[in-house]
Structures are given as structure tokens and as C-alpha cells.
Design a protein around this motif. Structure first.
Motif, PDB file in Angstrom:
ATOM      1  N   ALA A  21     -10.154  -0.293   0.696  1.00 45.49           N
ATOM      2  CA  ALA A  21     -10.618  -0.825   1.939  1.00 45.49           C
ATOM      3  C   ALA A  21     -11.155  -2.287   1.915  1.00 45.49           C
ATOM      4  CB  ALA A  21     -11.291   0.112   2.906  1.00 45.49           C
ATOM      5  N   ALA A  22     -11.990  -2.096   0.827  1.00 46.89           N
ATOM      6  CA  ALA A  22     -12.989  -3.468   0.374  1.00 46.89           C
ATOM      7  C   ALA A  22     -12.091  -4.576   0.034  1.00 46.89           C
ATOM      8  CB  ALA A  22     -13.862  -3.065  -0.770  1.00 46.89           C
ATOM      9  N   GLU A  23     -10.795  -4.764  -0.072  1.00 43.74           N
ATOM     10  CA  GLU A  23     -10.134  -5.949  -0.406  1.00 43.74           C
ATOM     11  C   GLU A  23      -8.832  -5.998   0.364  1.00 43.74           C
ATOM     12  OE1 GLU A  23      -8.786  -6.245  -4.415  1.00 43.74           O
ATOM     13  OE2 GLU A  23      -7.983  -4.323  -4.567  1.00 43.74           O
ATOM     14  N   VAL A  24      -8.149  -5.108   1.217  1.00 50.08           N
ATOM     15  CA  VAL A  24      -6.833  -4.985   1.526  1.00 50.08           C
ATOM     16  C   VAL A  24      -6.869  -6.275   2.505  1.00 50.08           C
ATOM     17  CG1 VAL A  24      -6.163  -2.713   1.077  1.00 50.08           C
ATOM     18  CG2 VAL A  24      -7.503  -3.459   3.285  1.00 50.08           C
ATOM     19  N   GLU A  25      -7.674  -6.694   3.323  1.00 52.30           N
ATOM     20  CA  GLU A  25      -7.749  -7.715   4.113  1.00 52.30           C
ATOM     21  C   GLU A  25      -7.802  -9.043   3.546  1.00 52.30           C
ATOM     22  OE1 GLU A  25      -9.923  -6.319   8.173  1.00 52.30           O
ATOM     23  OE2 GLU A  25     -11.299  -7.050   6.782  1.00 52.30           O
ATOM     24  N   ALA A  40       4.140 -10.745   2.798  1.00 54.66           N
ATOM     25  CA  ALA A  40       4.557  -9.365   3.521  1.00 54.66           C
ATOM     26  C   ALA A  40       3.654  -8.228   3.350  1.00 54.66           C
ATOM     27  CB  ALA A  40       6.001  -9.152   3.279  1.00 54.66           C
ATOM     28  N   LEU A  41       3.509  -7.455   4.004  1.00 59.98           N
ATOM     29  CA  LEU A  41       2.880  -6.108   3.645  1.00 59.98           C
ATOM     30  C   LEU A  41       3.815  -4.808   3.995  1.00 59.98           C
ATOM     31  CD1 LEU A  41       0.263  -4.257   3.471  1.00 59.98           C
ATOM     32  CD2 LEU A  41       0.145  -4.552   5.886  1.00 59.98           C
ATOM     33  N   VAL A  42       3.731  -3.946   3.061  1.00 60.19           N
ATOM     34  CA  VAL A  42       4.502  -2.832   2.967  1.00 60.19           C
ATOM     35  C   VAL A  42       3.526  -1.636   2.999  1.00 60.19           C
ATOM     36  CG1 VAL A  42       6.530  -1.278   1.973  1.00 60.19           C
ATOM     37  CG2 VAL A  42       6.723  -3.961   1.815  1.00 60.19           C
ATOM     38  N   ILE A  43       3.834  -0.891   4.036  1.00 63.12           N
ATOM     39  CA  ILE A  43       2.928   0.370   4.288  1.00 63.12           C
ATOM     40  C   ILE A  43       3.750   1.619   3.891  1.00 63.12           C
ATOM     41  CG2 ILE A  43       1.620   1.927   5.744  1.00 63.12           C
ATOM     42  CD1 ILE A  43       0.628  -0.770   7.047  1.00 63.12           C
ATOM     43  N   ASN A  44       3.288   2.553   3.021  1.00 63.56           N
ATOM     44  CA  ASN A  44       4.157   3.662   2.591  1.00 63.56           C
ATOM     45  C   ASN A  44       3.061   4.810   2.489  1.00 63.56           C
ATOM     46  OD1 ASN A  44       5.138   5.860   0.658  1.00 63.56           O
ATOM     47  ND2 ASN A  44       6.804   4.215   0.168  1.00 63.56           N
ATOM     48  N   MET A  51      -4.634   1.236   5.248  1.00 61.20           N
ATOM     49  CA  MET A  51      -3.250   0.871   5.900  1.00 61.20           C
ATOM     50  C   MET A  51      -3.586   0.153   7.187  1.00 61.20           C
ATOM     51  SD  MET A  51      -0.954   4.049   4.860  1.00 61.20           S
ATOM     52  CE  MET A  51      -0.536   4.518   2.949  1.00 61.20           C
ATOM     53  N   ILE A  52      -4.231   0.860   8.016  1.00 59.46           N
ATOM     54  CA  ILE A  52      -4.477   0.340   9.262  1.00 59.46           C
ATOM     55  C   ILE A  52      -5.277  -0.942   9.340  1.00 59.46           C
ATOM     56  CG2 ILE A  52      -5.874   0.746  11.481  1.00 59.46           C
ATOM     57  CD1 ILE A  52      -4.883   3.734  11.087  1.00 59.46           C
ATOM     58  N   ILE A 107       0.691  -1.199  -0.210  1.00 55.50           N
ATOM     59  CA  ILE A 107       0.158  -0.079   0.086  1.00 55.50           C
ATOM     60  C   ILE A 107       0.978   1.092  -0.006  1.00 55.50           C
ATOM     61  CG2 ILE A 107      -1.913   1.167   1.272  1.00 55.50           C
ATOM     62  CD1 ILE A 107      -2.704  -1.363   2.595  1.00 55.50           C
ATOM     63  N   THR A 108       1.208   1.645  -1.012  1.00 52.23           N
ATOM     64  CA  THR A 108       2.161   2.857  -1.282  1.00 52.23           C
ATOM     65  C   THR A 108       1.799   3.872  -1.981  1.00 52.23           C
ATOM     66  OG1 THR A 108       4.482   3.076  -2.310  1.00 52.23           O
ATOM     67  CG2 THR A 108       3.126   1.757  -3.447  1.00 52.23           C
TER      68      THR A 108
END
Length: 274
Positions: free
Chosen positions: A51-55, A63-67, A79-80, A25-26
């Protein structure tokens, strides 16, 4: 040859063999570069931020990368949500606090992510990590300010490691990686990397790729940062005199040609324990 250097090369071999899915999520400035960097190193990127698909996407990722490079409320919520799901499933989370210290929104978002999500790796420049450590930061947009360059990078890295129980990677002229006990200094890289937008974001995406094949996030962080530094060196050797556009593309070329032998030959890593 030190053990950390050998461990980094082993992880590169693992990535190429396993092709882990890395959820990024960049930001919209560097999303394409991050995806290409992940592909080039041997992993598989997915850049889902709704948000409808991130989970769901996190659930199938390694792995998850938050930017936080380009923030809006839509992506902050995503992101949260994604971070919490990753925590629930024991999937590593890499956090790139782009521009932390530069604005109230970035500062509040950084603090909220760190409050609600268990982060495994924080990768940023010295100004960004100084802000997270609680120091007064003079962030120059998304770059390290000259004022902050005097800060004790090793001390700040260790402080953040202990405060958030995570690995910290501070990139700069000499990169600092710490898990709170061990500290690695990496001298790879070229100054032209700082003249191309997105090389820091790409580095975080690479760190996420390495985290996707191991639970040793300290080694994964060192490997991702070293790989980017070496790619910058090779790119400059090949096309540096042509300018930043050719250099940009050549960095991706160098990452795509990275192998365990090349990584081992060119790594400049010095490790100590404190």
C-alpha cells in the motif's frame, strides 16, 4: 479476414513498439508466470503490492491488473487503493476474480472491488463470472465446475457487461468476449492449458498488456485471450507429449515468439452483434 482479427494483430504490433508498463497486483502462486508472460508478449511488468507504493506505481503504468488468487487483508487494501488511483488517472483496470463463489472472503472481496473501483475488463472462468452475474455458482476451487458449464455464457457475459459497464472475457473450451453489444467467440487453445497452474492468471496479465496500448478494451481482451490460446496450441505441438512441465515453459516460448503474422494466421475468432 474479419476486422477484429486484424485489429488484434495491430495491437500486438503496438505492444512491441511501445513496451507499456503493466502493474500487476496478483497472487504468489503465479506472480512469476504473469511477469514472464507480460515480458514475453512485449510489455514490461511491475509486481508491486504494498500500500505504501501502489498509487505511485499505478501513476507511471499503462494498465493495472488486479488478481485475487491468494487473498489477505494487506493485498485487498492495496488493490482497492491502486484501483481508485487508476480510475482517477483514467488508466485501464483488469480484474481477475479468481475463485469467486468459492468462499465468503473471495465473494466479499469481489463485491467490494466492484463497488469501489470502476473496472474496465473482467476476465474469468464461467463459474466466477456466473457468481458476479448473481447466479448461484458452484466454483470448484479456482476452476469452472461441471454444474456451471451448462450456464449461458453469452447471456451471462452480456449481463455483467451492462451491470458494470465493462468488457467481459469468459475463458473456457470456447472463449466468450463481449462489450454488451458485440460478442466474439474464440476457439483457440488446448486442454493442457487447464493442467498448468496460472494460465488463467497469465491470460489476464496479457489482457492488461493489450489494454495498455488502446482504449478499445473489447479488442484488447480478445487479443490477449487469443494470444494465450495460440501459445497453448503451439506449445502442445512442440512439447506436449513430454508433459506439463515442458508444456509450461513452451507456452512462454510461444508468447515470446508471437508476432502479427502468426497471430493473424492462427486466430479462430467468430464475431457477431446482438
Amino acid at each position: 479476414m474479419n476486422n477484429l482479427m486484424n485489429a488484434c494483430t495491430d495491437l500486438l504490433h503496438e505492444i512491441k513498439g511501445k513496451n507499456p508498463l503493466i502493474h500487476n497486483i496478483t497472487n504468489y502462486v503465479t506472480v512469476n508466470d504473469c511477469a514472464n508472460a507480460v515480458l514475453a508478449i512485449g510489455a514490461s511488468p511491475i509486481m508491486a503490492d504494498d500500500a505504501a507504493e501502489v498509487e505511485e506505481i499505478v501513476s507511471i503504468s499503462s494498465a493495472l491488473v488486479i488478481n485475487i488468487g491468494t487473498l489477505n487483508q494487506h493485498t485487498i487494501d492495496s488493490m482497492i487503493m491502486a484501483g481508485k488511483k487508476a480510475n482517477e488517472l483514467n488508466i485501464p483496470v483488469v480484474f481477475d476474480p479468481v475463485g469467486a463463489g468459492a468462499s465468503t472472503l473471495r465473494n466479499q472481496t469481489t463485491q467490494e472491488i466492484l463497488r469501489q473501483v470502476k473496472i474496465d475488463v473482467i476476465r474469468g472462468n464461467l463459474s466466477e463470472i456466473s457468481f458476479i452475474a448473481g447466479f448461484k455458482s458452484s466454483t470448484k476451487g479456482v476452476d469452472t465446475s461441471m454444474v456451471d458449464e451448462k450456464n449461458d455464457a453469452v447471456g451471462i457475459a452480456k449481463l455483467v457487461c451492462h451491470r458494470y459497464s465493462c468488457v467481459v472475457g469468459i475463458t473456457g473450451k470456447v472463449d466468450i468476449i463481449s462489450d454488451g453489444i458485440k460478442v466474439a467467440k474464440i476457439a483457440n487453445g488446448h486442454k493442457l492449458l487447464s493442467k498448468v497452474t496460472g494460465t488463467g492468471c497469465m491470460t489476464s496479465a496479457l489482457v492488461g498488456s493489450f489494454c495498455g496500448v488502446t482504449k478499445d478494451y473489447y479488442t484488447a481482451t480478445a487479443a490477449g485471450i487469443a494470444a494465450m490460446g495460440i501459445a497453448g496450441e503451439i506449445a502442445f505441438e512442440k512439447v506436449g507429449v513430454m508433459g506439463t512441465g515442458s508444456f509450461h515453459i513452451s507456452v512462454i516460448d510461444a508468447l515470446s515468439n508471437m508476432n502479427s503474422t502468426l497471430l493473424l494466421e492462427r486466430e479462430k475468432i467468430d464475431e457477431t452483434k446482438y
